[in-house]
Design an enzyme around this catalytic site. Structure first.
Site, mmCIF file in Angstrom:
data_model
loop_
_atom_site.group_PDB
_atom_site.id
_atom_site.type_symbol
_atom_site.label_atom_id
_atom_site.label_comp_id
_atom_site.label_asym_id
_atom_site.label_seq_id
_atom_site.Cartn_x
_atom_site.Cartn_y
_atom_site.Cartn_z
ATOM 1 N N ASP A 28 38.023 34.976 38.259
ATOM 2 C CA ASP A 28 37.465 35.617 39.461
ATOM 3 C C ASP A 28 38.405 35.815 40.365
ATOM 4 O O ASP A 28 39.617 35.245 40.449
ATOM 5 C CB ASP A 28 36.485 34.706 40.069
ATOM 6 C CG ASP A 28 35.903 35.215 41.450
ATOM 7 O OD1 ASP A 28 35.420 36.470 41.627
ATOM 8 O OD2 ASP A 28 36.086 34.339 42.321
ATOM 9 N N LEU A 29 38.461 36.848 41.391
ATOM 10 C CA LEU A 29 39.618 36.955 42.158
ATOM 11 C C LEU A 29 39.416 36.197 43.556
ATOM 12 O O LEU A 29 40.114 35.066 43.795
ATOM 13 C CB LEU A 29 39.895 38.522 42.532
ATOM 14 C CG LEU A 29 40.361 39.359 41.331
ATOM 15 C CD1 LEU A 29 40.530 40.632 41.800
ATOM 16 C CD2 LEU A 29 41.585 38.744 40.786
ATOM 17 N N ASP A 30 38.410 36.610 44.351
ATOM 18 C CA ASP A 30 38.245 36.421 45.760
ATOM 19 C C ASP A 30 37.941 34.808 45.865
ATOM 20 O O ASP A 30 36.849 34.377 45.096
ATOM 21 C CB ASP A 30 37.133 37.240 46.533
ATOM 22 C CG ASP A 30 37.735 38.427 46.572
ATOM 23 O OD1 ASP A 30 38.680 38.664 46.414
ATOM 24 O OD2 ASP A 30 36.591 39.356 46.831
ATOM 25 N N ASP A 200 34.941 30.346 41.503
ATOM 26 C CA ASP A 200 34.571 29.336 42.467
ATOM 27 C C ASP A 200 32.983 29.492 42.762
ATOM 28 O O ASP A 200 32.411 28.622 43.546
ATOM 29 C CB ASP A 200 35.008 29.906 43.885
ATOM 30 C CG ASP A 200 34.728 31.230 44.432
ATOM 31 O OD1 ASP A 200 34.764 32.082 43.912
ATOM 32 O OD2 ASP A 200 34.010 31.210 45.647
HETATM 33 MG MG LIG Z 1 35.003 34.422 44.226
#
Ligand SMILES: [Mg+2]
Length: 250
Positions: A28-30, A200
């Site tokens: 995942d990025l964010d 996350d």
């Molecule tokens: Mg995220």
């Protein structure tokens, strides 16, 4: 019952399922590779300030108004959230048209505002630990990114670590839907069971990855208590407090 591997006094990896051999990782990025909250907050403020100056009728327009319009659009078109960039564009277009601009003027205004939005959206501060971790992992595994967001990682120095980036909207429905997980497995040429997805979010990243047959690693930076709230079949394979714990996979 989990098993715990202590790496040092700060970095601990908790195993909730036995990890099978890996052949690739997806990320995942964010809020997984960087803290996304400051950049989004600033970007939204800058985009709204741009709108306020763009036309005198929008002088009092606020970020909260933009969110109100987004909620209105989502109510009318429940699937719109799959493409967050399009959703933002539509909300700005609606703001301009509600303030009396014609369709063409609203389209031009929404395009200009989103160009301004993209400028600020790319001002992401990536921690040095993220670079160190991805550089080390890339030596051992092919890496890919799967995001529901719209960050352009070529503008913040992260693109070179990944073979490709999949984006909700362009590449399928948003996580936790399986579209992008399945596409990632195809494009990596690696069966789902040999891919570890790292993220996350317990729903979009962990439940999404597990339903897609991936193994899953949850980054629990805030040390949230989650055992009671997660169904046993949706427990991640491993839980780490910080991204750099992953180097122990090497
Ligand atoms: Mg995220």
């Amino acid at each position: 019952m989990s098993s715990i591997r202590k790496l040092n006094k700060e970095i601990v990896m908790y195993y909730y399922r036995s990890l099978r051999p890996l052949a690739a990782l997806t990320f995942d990025l964010d809020d997984t590779l960087y803290d996304n909250h400051p950049v989004i907050r600033k970007t939204e403020q800058k985009a709204v300030a741009f709108l306020q100056k763009y036309h005198p009728r929008l002088i009092n327009f606020q970020v909260a108004d933009l969110y109100r319009l987004r909620r209105k659009l989502r109510k009318k078109e429940p699937e719109i959230y799959h493409d967050v960039t399009r959703w933002r564009w539509r909300a700005i277009h609606l703001a301009l048209s509600q303030h009396g601009l014609c369709n063409t003027a609203s389209t031009i205004g929404a395009n200009h505002t989103m160009q301004h939005f993209a400028l600020w959206r790319s001002q992401i501060e990536v921690p040095s630990e993220t670079h160190t971790t991805l550089a080390a992992l890339r030596e051992r595994y092919p890496l890919a990114a799967i995001t529901n967001g719209n960050a352009d990682i070529s503008l913040c120095g992260l693109a070179d670590y990944f073979q490709f980036v999949l984006r909700a909207g362009l590449d399928g429905r948003a996580k936790p839907y399986q579209d992008m997980y399945q596409l990632a497995s195809q494009r990596l040429g690696v069966v789902a069971g040999k891919i570890l997805h790292v993220g996350d979010n317990l729903n979009t990243d962990i439940a999404g990855a597990l339903h897609s047959g991936f193994q899953a690693c949850w980054i629990n930076e805030d040390h949230r208590c989650f055992i009671q709230t997660v169904q046993p079949h949706l427990l991640p394979h491993i839980v780490i407090p910080r991204l750099e714990s992953l180097v122990t996979l090497l």
